[in-house]
Design an enzyme around this catalytic site. Structure first.
Site: not given
Ligand SMILES: [Zn+2]
Ligand SMILES: [Zn+2]
Ligand SMILES: [Zn+2]
Length: 346
Positions: A50, A53, A153, A164, A166
């Site tokens: 990711c 991360c 979104n 993740h 955000h």
């Molecule tokens: Zn992540």
């Protein structure tokens, strides 16, 4: 008085001036559309692949710090850039373009890859609220910036490529379309009546109590009378404030609380990590006071009748006007009755 629960009718959106067609008699028609796979919730608290991360490399070559709370960075593939030379083109008012300066940032809500707002604790969401307020102040102080748009979104169905938790902040030097329309309608209402559009609307909804989903001391969440998406909601500050940063300390915590309670209801409705696109609308930055602006958020979720069946905005909706079958009143009742405790918590 026509029976609005049975008969087709149009509803007016006073924020934008648009109309939506409501067709409640159609909810009985058979459904033979696509069945989509439900997105599995992200299981791992850390994903080595990711780019959001902590400690991981991003596509632009940068590396995230080992952050432990919220984390903000400039978007590596920004749609807007701050250092654009001004230019303007106009061929007879038909081929028109102008330069646009701006900035795009990403805000990670948490170092945890597997969380969503619904699964975060209120103090953690409060830290996100404080980050949003700080970003609005910091970006809004730039001379080249007139509007700061915070939006999220959520879910693959909405095109979110990374689970993740955000959001994004896009800020630019002119008012975007939706914001400009809402500003014009709020300003005209204030000029014409001497009162605030959303303060007056909230008073009507508080008296009717037909479309309210959840509320706390500082915020009301309701399915607006003119909602287009099946489970669209409007989150409105009870007090007249123009921007999130004008909220006092208890109201900021109340915002975190209401965000968790709303998104938990969303998840519980179809027992899925409910996809949506959401964003805050607030007064433009700069020196003008903008008394017409009343701080609020819109949630536009695509799901219609299950975790896999979504609404499409096609055909008549793209060519003519948006249309809905399930009434905003019944959508509000279903969200109101959804449990407060997240289904994954048993
Ligand atoms: Zn992540
Ligand atoms: Zn107001
Ligand atoms: Zn708005």
């Amino acid at each position: 008085m026509p029976d609005w629960k049975q008969q087709p009718h149009r509803r007016f959106n006073p924020l934008t001036g648009d109309w939506v067609l409501v067709s409640p008699h159609r909810t009985q028609r058979p459904w033979q559309g696509q069945v989509e796979k439900s997105a599995a919730p992200a299981a791992q608290p850390y994903d080595p692949a990711c780019y959001l991360c902590p400690g991981n490399a991003r596509a632009g070559g940068m590396r995230n710090p080992p952050y432990t709370g919220t984390f903000v960075f400039e978007n590596d593939f920004a749609a807007l850039k701050p250092d654009i030379a001004p230019h303007h083109a106009d061929q007879g008012g038909l081929i028109v373009a102008r330069s646009e300066r701006g900035t795009c940032r990403v805000v990670c809500f948490s170092p945890r890859h597997d969380l969503t707002v619904a699964r975060m604790e209120v103090p953690e969401i409060r830290a996100v609220v404080d980050t949003w307020c700080g970003q609005y102040a910091e970006i809004g102080a730039l001379d080249s910036i007139r509007y700061v748009q915070v939006f999220e979104n959520r879910g693959e169905m909405m095109g979110a490529s990374n689970p993740h938790p955000h959001c994004q902040i896009w800020a630019n030097e002119t008012l975007p379309n939706e914001v400009a329309r809402e500003q014009a309608h709020q300003a005209a209402y204030l000029k014409g009546r001497g009162t605030c559009l959303l303060c007056d609307y909230l008073a009507l909804e508080a008296a009717a109590r037909e479309r309210i989903v959840v509320e706390n001391e500082a915020f009301t969440v309701l399915v607006p009378f003119w909602a287009v998406w099946p489970f669209e909601v409007l989150l409105v500050s009870k007090r007249h404030v123009g921007a999130m940063r004008d909220l006092d300390d208890p109201a900021r915590t109340a915002l975190a609380d209401i965000l968790k309670r709303l998104t938990t209801r969303y998840d519980n409705l179809f027992e899925t990590s409910f996809p949506y696109t959401m964003g805050f609308h607030q007064r433009p930055t700069g020196r003008e006071p903008h008394p017409e602006w009343h701080f609020h958020a819109h949630y536009y979720p695509p799901l219609l009748r299950s975790a896999t069946v979504r609404k499409f905005m096609v055909g008549y909706e793209m060519l003519a006007a948006p249309q809905r079958d399930i009434t905003p009143e019944s959508a509000a009742a279903r969200l109101r009755e959804a449990p407060e405790r997240h289904y994954l918590d048993g």
